[in-house]
Motif scaffolding. Structure first.
Motif, PDB file in Angstrom:
ATOM      1  N   ASN B  13       0.821  -1.217   0.000  1.00 46.91           N
ATOM      2  CA  ASN B  13       0.000   0.000   0.000  1.00 46.91           C
ATOM      3  C   ASN B  13       0.852   1.263   0.000  1.00 46.91           C
ATOM      4  O   ASN B  13       0.548   2.237  -0.695  1.00 46.91           O
ATOM      5  CB  ASN B  13      -0.927   0.016   1.220  1.00 46.91           C
ATOM      6  N   ILE B  14       1.919   1.233   0.781  1.00 43.38           N
ATOM      7  CA  ILE B  14       2.782   2.415   0.873  1.00 43.38           C
ATOM      8  C   ILE B  14       3.486   2.662  -0.467  1.00 43.38           C
ATOM      9  O   ILE B  14       3.509   3.781  -0.972  1.00 43.38           O
ATOM     10  CB  ILE B  14       3.804   2.240   2.020  1.00 43.38           C
ATOM     11  N   LEU B  15       4.013   1.597  -1.053  1.00 40.79           N
ATOM     12  CA  LEU B  15       4.708   1.761  -2.340  1.00 40.79           C
ATOM     13  C   LEU B  15       3.748   2.312  -3.398  1.00 40.79           C
ATOM     14  O   LEU B  15       4.104   3.200  -4.175  1.00 40.79           O
ATOM     15  CB  LEU B  15       5.311   0.426  -2.796  1.00 40.79           C
ATOM     16  N   GLU B  16       2.511   1.798  -3.392  1.00 41.15           N
ATOM     17  CA  GLU B  16       1.533   2.308  -4.367  1.00 41.15           C
ATOM     18  C   GLU B  16       1.174   3.763  -4.102  1.00 41.15           C
ATOM     19  O   GLU B  16       1.042   4.565  -5.023  1.00 41.15           O
ATOM     20  CB  GLU B  16       0.259   1.442  -4.338  1.00 41.15           C
ATOM     21  N   ASN B  17       1.039   4.100  -2.829  1.00 43.84           N
ATOM     22  CA  ASN B  17       0.695   5.476  -2.479  1.00 43.84           C
ATOM     23  C   ASN B  17       1.812   6.434  -2.914  1.00 43.84           C
ATOM     24  O   ASN B  17       1.544   7.501  -3.465  1.00 43.84           O
ATOM     25  CB  ASN B  17       0.444   5.586  -0.973  1.00 43.84           C
ATOM     26  N   LEU B  18       3.053   6.032  -2.690  1.00 44.15           N
ATOM     27  CA  LEU B  18       4.180   6.902  -3.056  1.00 44.15           C
ATOM     28  C   LEU B  18       4.223   7.145  -4.565  1.00 44.15           C
ATOM     29  O   LEU B  18       4.547   8.240  -5.013  1.00 44.15           O
ATOM     30  CB  LEU B  18       5.506   6.287  -2.584  1.00 44.15           C
ATOM     31  N   LEU B  19       3.873   6.126  -5.327  1.00 44.18           N
ATOM     32  CA  LEU B  19       3.928   6.270  -6.792  1.00 44.18           C
ATOM     33  C   LEU B  19       2.883   7.249  -7.322  1.00 44.18           C
ATOM     34  O   LEU B  19       3.010   7.747  -8.435  1.00 44.18           O
ATOM     35  CB  LEU B  19       3.775   4.910  -7.478  1.00 44.18           C
ATOM     36  N   LYS B  20       1.858   7.530  -6.504  1.00 47.77           N
ATOM     37  CA  LYS B  20       0.855   8.520  -6.926  1.00 47.77           C
ATOM     38  C   LYS B  20       1.479   9.893  -7.146  1.00 47.77           C
ATOM     39  O   LYS B  20       0.901  10.745  -7.798  1.00 47.77           O
ATOM     40  CB  LYS B  20      -0.232   8.649  -5.855  1.00 47.77           C
ATOM     41  N   ARG B  21       2.645  10.113  -6.546  1.00 44.92           N
ATOM     42  CA  ARG B  21       3.313  11.408  -6.651  1.00 44.92           C
ATOM     43  C   ARG B  21       4.066  11.566  -7.965  1.00 44.92           C
ATOM     44  O   ARG B  21       4.561  12.646  -8.282  1.00 44.92           O
ATOM     45  CB  ARG B  21       4.300  11.570  -5.493  1.00 44.92           C
ATOM     46  N   SER B  22       4.173  10.497  -8.722  1.00 43.90           N
ATOM     47  CA  SER B  22       5.036  10.508  -9.904  1.00 43.90           C
ATOM     48  C   SER B  22       4.496  11.389 -11.023  1.00 43.90           C
ATOM     49  O   SER B  22       3.294  11.458 -11.242  1.00 43.90           O
ATOM     50  CB  SER B  22       5.165   9.074 -10.419  1.00 43.90           C
ATOM     51  N   PRO B  23       5.376  12.066 -11.742  1.00 38.64           N
ATOM     52  CA  PRO B  23       4.933  12.813 -12.926  1.00 38.64           C
ATOM     53  C   PRO B  23       4.263  11.893 -13.941  1.00 38.64           C
ATOM     54  O   PRO B  23       3.491  12.355 -14.780  1.00 38.64           O
ATOM     55  CB  PRO B  23       6.224  13.396 -13.509  1.00 38.64           C
ATOM     56  N   ASN B  24       4.554  10.597 -13.855  1.00 38.51           N
ATOM     57  CA  ASN B  24       3.913   9.651 -14.771  1.00 38.51           C
ATOM     58  C   ASN B  24       2.399   9.585 -14.571  1.00 38.51           C
ATOM     59  O   ASN B  24       1.683   9.057 -15.410  1.00 38.51           O
ATOM     60  CB  ASN B  24       4.492   8.247 -14.565  1.00 38.51           C
ATOM     61  N   ASN B 373      11.296   9.268  -6.628  1.00 42.76           N
ATOM     62  CA  ASN B 373      10.135   8.418  -6.837  1.00 42.76           C
ATOM     63  C   ASN B 373      10.479   7.004  -7.293  1.00 42.76           C
ATOM     64  O   ASN B 373       9.871   6.458  -8.210  1.00 42.76           O
ATOM     65  CB  ASN B 373       9.240   9.098  -7.883  1.00 42.76           C
ATOM     66  N   GLY B 374      11.464   6.426  -6.687  1.00 43.96           N
ATOM     67  CA  GLY B 374      11.822   5.050  -7.002  1.00 43.96           C
ATOM     68  C   GLY B 374      12.741   4.910  -8.194  1.00 43.96           C
ATOM     69  O   GLY B 374      13.222   3.813  -8.482  1.00 43.96           O
ATOM     70  N   THR B 375      13.016   5.997  -8.894  1.00 42.72           N
ATOM     71  CA  THR B 375      13.849   5.886 -10.094  1.00 42.72           C
ATOM     72  C   THR B 375      15.337   5.724  -9.761  1.00 42.72           C
ATOM     73  O   THR B 375      16.138   5.499 -10.671  1.00 42.72           O
ATOM     74  CB  THR B 375      13.659   7.083 -11.055  1.00 42.72           C
ATOM     75  N   ALA B 376      15.700   5.801  -8.473  1.00 40.71           N
ATOM     76  CA  ALA B 376      17.086   5.497  -8.100  1.00 40.71           C
ATOM     77  C   ALA B 376      17.416   4.027  -8.379  1.00 40.71           C
ATOM     78  O   ALA B 376      18.571   3.630  -8.326  1.00 40.71           O
ATOM     79  CB  ALA B 376      17.334   5.831  -6.631  1.00 40.71           C
ATOM     80  N   LYS B 377      16.383   3.237  -8.698  1.00 40.01           N
ATOM     81  CA  LYS B 377      16.657   1.861  -9.128  1.00 40.01           C
ATOM     82  C   LYS B 377      17.381   1.825 -10.470  1.00 40.01           C
ATOM     83  O   LYS B 377      18.005   0.824 -10.816  1.00 40.01           O
ATOM     84  CB  LYS B 377      15.341   1.074  -9.237  1.00 40.01           C
ATOM     85  N   PHE B 378      17.237   2.910 -11.253  1.00 43.32           N
ATOM     86  CA  PHE B 378      17.880   2.887 -12.583  1.00 43.32           C
ATOM     87  C   PHE B 378      18.473   4.214 -13.011  1.00 43.32           C
ATOM     88  O   PHE B 378      19.177   4.284 -14.011  1.00 43.32           O
ATOM     89  CB  PHE B 378      16.902   2.376 -13.647  1.00 43.32           C
ATOM     90  N   PHE B 379      18.194   5.302 -12.300  1.00 47.29           N
ATOM     91  CA  PHE B 379      18.798   6.592 -12.653  1.00 47.29           C
ATOM     92  C   PHE B 379      19.839   6.987 -11.605  1.00 47.29           C
ATOM     93  O   PHE B 379      19.829   6.471 -10.489  1.00 47.29           O
ATOM     94  CB  PHE B 379      17.743   7.702 -12.752  1.00 47.29           C
ATOM     95  N   SER B 380      20.700   7.926 -11.965  1.00 47.98           N
ATOM     96  CA  SER B 380      21.794   8.361 -11.107  1.00 47.98           C
ATOM     97  C   SER B 380      21.682   9.858 -10.819  1.00 47.98           C
ATOM     98  O   SER B 380      20.969  10.572 -11.516  1.00 47.98           O
ATOM     99  CB  SER B 380      23.136   8.099 -11.811  1.00 47.98           C
ATOM    100  N   PRO B 381      22.414  10.328  -9.817  1.00 48.14           N
ATOM    101  CA  PRO B 381      22.496  11.778  -9.624  1.00 48.14           C
ATOM    102  C   PRO B 381      23.020  12.453 -10.891  1.00 48.14           C
ATOM    103  O   PRO B 381      23.775  11.843 -11.646  1.00 48.14           O
ATOM    104  CB  PRO B 381      23.532  11.921  -8.500  1.00 48.14           C
ATOM    105  N   LEU B 382      22.618  13.688 -11.116  1.00 47.60           N
ATOM    106  CA  LEU B 382      23.195  14.454 -12.222  1.00 47.60           C
ATOM    107  C   LEU B 382      24.705  14.521 -12.019  1.00 47.60           C
ATOM    108  O   LEU B 382      25.178  14.721 -10.901  1.00 47.60           O
ATOM    109  CB  LEU B 382      22.607  15.873 -12.236  1.00 47.60           C
ATOM    110  N   SER B 383      25.454  14.329 -13.092  1.00 47.07           N
ATOM    111  CA  SER B 383      26.907  14.274 -12.937  1.00 47.07           C
ATOM    112  C   SER B 383      27.582  14.734 -14.220  1.00 47.07           C
ATOM    113  O   SER B 383      26.915  15.015 -15.222  1.00 47.07           O
ATOM    114  CB  SER B 383      27.345  12.844 -12.613  1.00 47.07           C
TER     115      SER B 383
END
Lengths: 434, 434
Positions: B13-24, B373-383
């Motif tokens: 439930n928490i993971l789903e709720n957090l994803l509601k914040r996504s620009p997607n 929003n969970g994208t740290a699974k595949f994106f990195s800090p700006l560098s």
């Protein structure tokens, strides 16, 4: 092949013509793709199996969607032993090259009480799309999977469309198995991309999707970007050969032709300072053409997107080379290494007259998944970097933070963020309350 | 703040709720954004000026769209000297950190007659989006521009929306000037992104667009992805604090609050093995709350997306931390460095109780543009890596190619590509004709 003198007008027209090949031009298909994605997202396997029936004419269900060990064994029996040996040689050099790309985590502890760093972690789950149909994609499988393996990706999920009998091309299975992939699903198109991005009962959700595909696959990848990461949006293949009067016209002609056979949207361009070379290349192309099995495709590709371009001098030649930003660039000039230093934009650079482009497709080691259609201005070849992500590391002692705490508080307050200031201040003032 | 025990259901439930914040989740706006982009693409400046009039209520035209040297001079007079000093300190540490990220070109010449390599080249033209409005974004300007400068980007084009008087916030101009930006245009929103992606008479086309913005900016960036590159699609900010019974509840509370003040969609989460800590943090939050200037925003953020999560043990705590993949992660445990080794997914990791998150926002050096929003699974800090691209280098002598030429030809023929085989074969057989 047409010979064209470079000037502002011809250059502009050529650049515009080349961009017509871009997947960005096919946004008309975006609605269909969006519908497929929504359907798979909402209805999971049911939608997936129904699209596979509709588009691939194959009966796929929960029981047969995953390629079995028996199917892989059978595939090995169908693949020529000599080819398997070459595949293994290719695997070895691809592994060697990509291992050199591995980045280390690093930290900097040069200041007392401060550790700053960058932690490198493999992406956990990666989806690899392999096109189906009659063409073979053994090399594509190796090029997409090996960098992921080198990066340390835990789970690689391959998808590839089945034929009407519900079977997958034997070469694909053997290449996958050689590259170390054990999880392969018989599904393709936009529906496969949607399944990888959102997960279904049969297909696990992944973090990143890589691999080439048709326009539906390309648009689906763009649509799910943000939900997952993607490698890039692949367009049709292309070569640009930068050559002066020292180049061998026969080699130039053969290399232009090799790119043109990929598909009708492929583009083959010679940029040269020598009219004589351009004319000889044109003659050589005609000599080769009739004996090549894919001459119909080649002719269309050369007619639409092939050019022999005449530059006034090397400066102009290099300028237009950088503007076109070709996927493959061959340099056949007097001093090709020095000319390479002036190249800003190219996917892969082949230097000298024995570095023919197909060497890079299969055997040399660098990745053949390269930025197309001018995107070499901002995209890179597929690499180990595509399968890792970084986390910044910050650690301060109390003493180190104390030296900067007033600055941070002031900066935060200047941005109107009092809770930011508060979070630093409470560490130095027991009674702090903003 | 609510205390919730972790189990499969609560986690889901928490993971789903957090994803509601996504620009997607805001794809409803995509049509408006597509229309704006098409309009700017077709009508250039005319469309740009008209949207600026409509959305920003500002009269912008060819003559005043570009920020002048006089305007920058005037901005310096409006900025506090003390703040300018802090800004310069921040610039110095950001430069120092990012300089360590610089990748070298490399080559491998370990095999006779073969050079393989990877050439690193800066992206030539980069667009930086800076949000307008009342909030100040001095630190954002530094964080977006400095890595581009370190990478060696030739031309940095900044865009930022004007106020109704057609002016840009003084702090933004000073930060831009300090970071070395000389080309700033008064335009914002999706129309600014479209202008950077396709070019207008006033705004140059760039190769890559970076920087945060509202939902229109985020969707516009996604829409132009492929025509140009983008950094990532930024969502609302978030923090996760991983803490055990050794953590100071006052610090934990203050740090959760600092994230919550960003906006109502921000998320602040504590994951802990200690119920006592969770309860004390809840008490401390209430104590701080009333004195904070942005308490209304903070309350909404904590009510909707704030959690104090109780894990049965450290294994479970780390598992959920990796699943949430937070933008900012603070570790306040007995052995925070060792716990860091188990973190797979996080934008920036702050280790120990004096490494409060705002330290990273302004002063430490690592980039504060982080995957949300969970994208740290595949994106990195700006560098710095965001501002370069790579080209593969391949060079073989005749002798080196000769050793593999039969293999390449066989591999090419197995994929049905006779012109590929031909391009290699002609180099060894004067009379070769496929």
């Amino acid at each position: 092949m047409r010979i064209i003198e470079l000037n502002e007008t011809s250059k502009k027209n050529i650049l515009e013509n080349l961009l017509k090949r871009s997947p960005n031009q096919y946004e008309a298909y975006a609605n269909i793709v969006d519908q497929i994605i929504k359907d798979v997202r909402n209805n999971g396997d049911k939608a997936l199996f129904s699209y596979t029936k509709e588009f691939d004419k194959a009966d796929i269900n929960e029981a047969n969607i995953k390629v079995t060990e028996e199917e892989i064994k059978k595939a090995y029996q169908q693949v020529d032993n000599k080819l398997l040996e070459i595949l293994r040689k290719a695997k070895k050099s691809i592994e060697e090259y990509h291992t050199k790309q591995k980045q280390n985590s690093w930290f900097d502890a040069s200041k007392e009480g401060i550790i700053l760093g960058q932690k490198v972690t493999p992406i956990e789950k990666v989806g690899v799309y392999v096109p189906g149909g009659k063409a073979a994609y053994l090399s594509t499988v190796l090029m997409d999977v090996i960098p992921a393996k080198v990066a340390g990706v835990d789970r690689i999920v391959m998808v590839t469309p089945p034929d009407t009998k519900g079977e997958v091309y034997a070469g694909t299975l053997v290449a996958a198995s050689e590259a170390g992939v054990t999880e392969i699903y018989k599904v393709g198109g936009a529906q496969a991309i949607a399944a990888l991005a959102f997960g279904t009962k049969s297909i696990p959700k992944v973090d990143k999707i890589v691999g080439p595909g048709n326009i539906y696959v390309a648009l689906a990848k763009k649509a799910v970007y943000g939900h997952v990461s993607i490698d890039s949006i692949a367009g049709p293949s292309e070569i640009l050969i930068l050559a002066d009067e020292t180049a061998n016209p026969r080699y130039v002609a053969a290399d232009l032709l090799s790119q043109a056979e990929h598909d009708e949207l492929a583009s083959s361009i010679l940029v040269t300072t020598s009219r004589k070379l351009a004319e000889e290349v044109s003659t050589e192309i005609n000599k080769f053409l009739e004996s090549l099995s894919r001459r119909d495709i080649i002719k269309k590709s050369l007619d639409n997107y092939g050019y022999l371009l005449l530059a006034k001098n090397m400066d102009e030649a290099i300028e237009v080379t950088n503007e076109i930003a070709s996927e493959h660039l061959e340099i056949m000039t007097k001093d090709p290494f020095m000319d390479m230093t002036r190249i800003k934009n190219a996917g892969a650079i082949f230097i000298g007259e024995y570095s023919s482009e197909p060497l890079g497709d299969y055997m040399a080691g660098p990745n053949h998944t390269l930025p197309t259609n001018g995107t070499a201005k901002f995209f890179s070849p597929l690499s180990v970097d595509d399968f890792i992500k970084k986390s910044s590391i910050i650690s301060y002692t109390k003493e180190a933070l104390e030296k900067v705490h007033k600055d941070i508080e002031a900066f935060a307050l200047s941005e109107g963020l009092s809770a930011h200031a508060n979070s630093i201040a409470v560490r130095f003032d027991e009674n702090y309350s903003n």
